[in-house]
Design a protein around this motif. Structure first.
Motif, PDB file in Angstrom:
ATOM      1  N   VAL A 187     -18.789  81.499  41.708  1.00 31.18           N
ATOM      2  CA  VAL A 187     -18.641  82.091  43.043  1.00 31.18           C
ATOM      3  C   VAL A 187     -19.885  82.934  43.287  1.00 31.18           C
ATOM      4  N   ILE A 188     -20.639  82.563  44.321  1.00 26.31           N
ATOM      5  CA  ILE A 188     -21.941  83.178  44.605  1.00 26.31           C
ATOM      6  C   ILE A 188     -21.803  84.082  45.818  1.00 26.31           C
ATOM      7  N   ASN A 189     -22.086  85.363  45.634  1.00 22.17           N
ATOM      8  CA  ASN A 189     -22.040  86.302  46.750  1.00 22.17           C
ATOM      9  C   ASN A 189     -23.459  86.474  47.297  1.00 22.17           C
ATOM     10  N   LEU A 190     -23.651  86.065  48.545  1.00 20.67           N
ATOM     11  CA  LEU A 190     -24.981  86.099  49.149  1.00 20.67           C
ATOM     12  C   LEU A 190     -25.355  87.492  49.631  1.00 20.67           C
ATOM     13  N   GLU A 191     -24.372  88.320  49.892  1.00 22.71           N
ATOM     14  CA  GLU A 191     -24.651  89.680  50.373  1.00 22.71           C
ATOM     15  C   GLU A 191     -25.169  90.548  49.224  1.00 22.71           C
ATOM     16  N   SER A 192     -24.493  90.481  48.085  1.00 24.26           N
ATOM     17  CA  SER A 192     -24.925  91.266  46.922  1.00 24.26           C
ATOM     18  C   SER A 192     -25.934  90.503  46.063  1.00 24.26           C
ATOM     19  N   GLN A 193     -26.134  89.248  46.380  1.00 21.40           N
ATOM     20  CA  GLN A 193     -27.070  88.369  45.670  1.00 21.40           C
ATOM     21  C   GLN A 193     -26.768  88.344  44.172  1.00 21.40           C
ATOM     22  N   ASN A 214     -12.231  63.438  46.568  1.00 23.78           N
ATOM     23  CA  ASN A 214     -11.988  62.663  47.782  1.00 23.78           C
ATOM     24  C   ASN A 214     -13.161  62.908  48.726  1.00 23.78           C
ATOM     25  N   PRO A 215     -13.897  61.858  49.137  1.00 28.60           N
ATOM     26  CA  PRO A 215     -15.090  62.088  49.958  1.00 28.60           C
ATOM     27  C   PRO A 215     -14.807  62.778  51.281  1.00 28.60           C
ATOM     28  N   ASN A 216     -13.561  62.751  51.745  1.00 29.06           N
ATOM     29  CA  ASN A 216     -13.211  63.469  52.968  1.00 29.06           C
ATOM     30  C   ASN A 216     -13.139  64.974  52.751  1.00 29.06           C
ATOM     31  N   PHE A 217     -13.190  65.398  51.488  1.00 28.67           N
ATOM     32  CA  PHE A 217     -13.089  66.824  51.158  1.00 28.67           C
ATOM     33  C   PHE A 217     -14.406  67.380  50.610  1.00 28.67           C
ATOM     34  N   VAL A 218     -15.476  66.632  50.737  1.00 26.10           N
ATOM     35  CA  VAL A 218     -16.778  67.150  50.326  1.00 26.10           C
ATOM     36  C   VAL A 218     -17.153  68.323  51.231  1.00 26.10           C
ATOM     37  N   GLY A 219     -17.466  69.462  50.636  1.00 24.26           N
ATOM     38  CA  GLY A 219     -17.905  70.626  51.413  1.00 24.26           C
ATOM     39  C   GLY A 219     -16.811  71.536  51.899  1.00 24.26           C
ATOM     40  N   VAL A 220     -15.559  71.221  51.579  1.00 25.61           N
ATOM     41  CA  VAL A 220     -14.438  72.092  51.965  1.00 25.61           C
ATOM     42  C   VAL A 220     -13.593  72.360  50.726  1.00 25.61           C
ATOM     43  N   PRO A 221     -12.733  73.398  50.777  1.00 26.57           N
ATOM     44  CA  PRO A 221     -11.905  73.686  49.601  1.00 26.57           C
ATOM     45  C   PRO A 221     -11.090  72.467  49.184  1.00 26.57           C
ATOM     46  N   GLN A 252     -19.609  84.371  50.703  1.00 24.01           N
ATOM     47  CA  GLN A 252     -19.495  83.748  49.384  1.00 24.01           C
ATOM     48  C   GLN A 252     -19.397  82.232  49.470  1.00 24.01           C
ATOM     49  N   VAL A 253     -19.935  81.605  48.433  1.00 25.61           N
ATOM     50  CA  VAL A 253     -19.874  80.156  48.276  1.00 25.61           C
ATOM     51  C   VAL A 253     -19.260  79.857  46.912  1.00 25.61           C
ATOM     52  N   VAL A 254     -18.338  78.909  46.898  1.00 30.07           N
ATOM     53  CA  VAL A 254     -17.720  78.458  45.653  1.00 30.07           C
ATOM     54  C   VAL A 254     -18.402  77.150  45.250  1.00 30.07           C
ATOM     55  N   LEU A 255     -18.818  77.072  44.003  1.00 30.66           N
ATOM     56  CA  LEU A 255     -19.533  75.902  43.499  1.00 30.66           C
ATOM     57  C   LEU A 255     -18.856  75.421  42.217  1.00 30.66           C
ATOM     58  N   PRO A 270     -13.186  80.720  52.079  1.00 25.61           N
ATOM     59  CA  PRO A 270     -12.424  81.043  53.299  1.00 25.61           C
ATOM     60  C   PRO A 270     -12.029  82.504  53.382  1.00 25.61           C
ATOM     61  N   ASN A 271     -12.102  83.232  52.262  1.00 29.85           N
ATOM     62  CA  ASN A 271     -11.706  84.638  52.255  1.00 29.85           C
ATOM     63  C   ASN A 271     -12.889  85.592  52.315  1.00 29.85           C
ATOM     64  N   ASN A 272     -14.091  85.050  52.277  1.00 25.88           N
ATOM     65  CA  ASN A 272     -15.278  85.913  52.305  1.00 25.88           C
ATOM     66  C   ASN A 272     -16.443  85.097  52.846  1.00 25.88           C
TER      67      ASN A 272
END
Length: 623
Positions: free
Chosen positions: A460-466, A485-492, A409-412, A404-406
């Motif tokens: 944390v994966i930065n797609l801009e800097s790869q 919680n399955p309602n939170f799949v894909g969100v923080p 970026q993707v958090v995994l 949410p701050n960038n």
């Protein structure tokens, strides 16, 4: 091949299972859980004591007479149990995948009105299901845990009556039906090299069902066991096994197999021949989309690839692309955010030449990077950004989200391990630098010391800097089988849950899980709940309480196994207080073998679920 693959499993048997024979925790177990039940003997099983020829290993002739069902019931009822372990298992004492609670059960059974301690929450009106391997017949030669025919164990929860039913049914795949008709095992282990006769058998089966084979062209001497995962989506229950197509099961007590799923005609004959379907598709709670992958280990054009697709909430494939990959790696799981798909290409690499020569089919390369591929959910192959990081491997994903701050970026969050021998399917390689240059060499000592232990980890994966800008462990204690919680799949998400790995795990063993953990991903803290002496578990699942809004408002369903007395329980744990007393415990008086992954279907998804028979007392009735 035999000694090579057998050695790993023999080590497992020698080292691991003394740890599994412990005294029970009386507070968790009540063997008097059965009131009503019935037994269904699969066609082809011989229930009388085997003849001398059978006892010395001679298979009965095809079409031999079977024991009448009434005699089966009399035999099993006399012991107070409906379930038995096949006699042939005794010959495989050195194979951990056929020992103790890894051993198969012989019968398909149903138990009704099980004892429940505590009170089932009102929102848990549905069915819990767990898939896993259960070989129907004695192996031809080798046996790996992944070889067993799929068997689904289910527990129908009935909070209004504060009761539950239990049953188990084979996934009736094509290969299972072929072997059932022959009354013997027909296909060899995934650890064995190619045999001409087995390849011809597999090709003949595919040609016979040419319009809809249940596994891709490169899987010919093994069957689609459908023994790994379960996914409920678009009112379909899918049994999944990543070396084959998804098989659709009816949402009834019998779990009748409808065959390979064609997703309302959108999975073509070409797709059936060329693609597999991941064991771990992900359902997006905001759109209802199901995102899947399928990797090709034996490409005809020498270019490894992975297919990435989207099945809509209506159950139809609406998007599909094929991405080239740098190597033929095992990609067991996939992650999603609300906008992106994250591929995990770890250095667990298929080695066709070594497999043909009789070696282990995979190599884990300790010197090769782990790679993540990130693409928009409906993107093209050109959109995928590949990012490398340190070597390691993750079988399972807890969650992922767009930072949410960038926006770049993707958090995994995964359960990461330094290395893996894939339960005996892989050699471990390192780079040795000598006077003649860098070469790859197998390291027997490294393989011997390989621990199949994962720890919760954040990337944390930065797609801009790869690049991977953050790679850090989130817990000191090893665990796996993550969920949120399955309602939170894909969100923080703040909270995640895993099965804790038994302490003092011995290298070369099949990993045992004897605790449940709740992780606070914000505070970096974890609560661990031991299951008690002699109790073990596997995959766990979270069921949200629709009456409450908090992320951790709901219950964990934990199938626990008691090794000493061969019983099981379904623990219902309050996710907000996992170390407190269970909200409810369902007592199962029969042995439920260890398995793989589970699913929960709410009552609205099983309108046709019903009892197959009604019994007046604790007697057993054959069907």
């Amino acid at each position: 091949m035999g000694s090579l693959h057998g050695s790993c499993l023999q080590d497992v048997s020698r080292h691991s299972f003394p740890l599994l024979t412990r005294k029970k925790n009386a507070s968790l177990c009540d063997p008097k859980g059965i009131r009503h039940g019935y037994l269904r003997k699969p066609a082809g099983f011989h229930s009388r004591r085997p003849s001398f020829a059978a006892r010395v290993g001679v298979r009965p002739a095809v079409g031999s007479a079977t024991t009448p069902p009434a005699e089966v019931v009399k035999e099993t009822a006399s012991t107070g149990r409906l379930q038995k372990t096949p006699r042939w298992v005794r010959k495989y004492a050195d194979n951990a995948a056929l020992s103790q609670n890894f051993a198969p059960v012989e019968n398909e059974i149903s138990l009704h009105d099980l004892k429940v301690t505590g009170k089932l929450p009102p929102h848990l009106d549905g069915v819990y299901l767990r898939n896993g391997p259960n070989p129907a017949f004695e192996p031809i030669k080798e046996y790996h845990w992944f070889d067993g025919n799929g068997m689904v164990h289910w527990i129908r929860l009935k909070p209004e009556a504060n009761s539950a039913d239990y049953g188990c049914r084979y996934v009736q795949s094509r290969g299972y039906k072929e072997e059932r008709a022959a009354n013997k095992r027909l296909y060899v282990s995934i650890t064995e090299p190619p045999y001409a006769s087995e390849i011809l058998r597999g090709v003949a089966s595919k040609v016979k069902n040419w319009w809809r084979p249940d596994s891709p062209y490169w899987v010919v001497q093994q069957i689609n066991t459908a023994n790994n995962g379960l996914t409920f989506h678009a009112n379909r229950l899918l049994a999944t096994y990543e070396a084959g197509s998804a098989l659709e099961l009816e949402c009834t007590e019998e779990l009748t197999c409808k065959g390979p799923c064609d997703f309302n005609g959108t999975w073509s004959t070409r797709d059936f021949w060329t693609q597999n379907f991941t064991a771990h598709p992900k359902v997006c709670p905001s759109t209802g989309d199901l995102i899947y992958i399928g990797y090709n280990l034996v490409p005809t054009d020498n270019q490894p690839s992975v297919a990435v697709g989207v099945v809509s909430a209506k159950g139809e494939v609406v998007h599909k692309v094929t991405l080239p990959c740098a190597r033929p790696s095992m990609q067991h799981d996939v992650a999603i955010t609300r906008t992106r798909t994250v591929l995990m290409d770890g250095p667990l690499i298929f080695n066709l030449q070594k497999s043909i020569a009789g070696g282990r089919p995979f190599d884990f390369d300790c010197s090769a990077p782990c790679r993540f591929g990130v693409m928009n959910r409906f993107g093209s192959p050109e959109d995928c950004v590949w990012v490398e990081t340190d070597p390691g491997y993750s079988y399972h994903v807890m969650n992922a989200w767009d930072d949410p701050n960038n926006q770049h970026q993707v958090v995994l969050i995964t359960c990461r391990m330094d290395m893996t021998c894939a339960l005996g399917m892989a050699d471990i390689f390192v780079v040795a630098d000598d006077n003649e240059g860098a070469t790859q060499e197998t390291e027997p000592e490294v393989l011997k010391e390989c621990l199949e232990e994962a720890q919760l980890h954040r990337y944390v994966i930065n797609l801009e800097s790869q690049e991977v800008v953050v790679s850090e462990p989130l817990a000191d204690f090893p665990s796996d089988f993550p969920c949120v919680n399955p309602n939170f799949v894909g969100v923080p998400s703040r909270y995640g849950y895993t099965a804790g790995i038994q302490e003092a795990t011995v290298p070369g063993t099949i990993t045992a899980f004897n605790s449940v953990m709740k992780h606070d991903l914000v505070k970096g803290e974890a609560v661990r709940r031991p299951l008690g002496e002699g109790w073990y578990t596997g995959d766990i699942t979270f069921v949200a309480d629709p009456a409450r809004d908090e992320e951790d408002a709901g219950h964990l369903l934990v199938l626990a196994h008691q090794i000493e007395n061969n019983t099981a329980q379904l623990l219902v744990l309050d996710a907000q207080n996992i170390d407190g007393e269970p909200t409810a415990v369902v007592h199962i008086s029969e042995r439920v073998p260890f398995g793989f992954h589970c699913e929960y279907i709410p009552g609205s998804g099983i309108p046709n679920w019903s009892r197959a028979t009604t019994v007046a007392d604790s007697s057993a009735v054959a069907v």
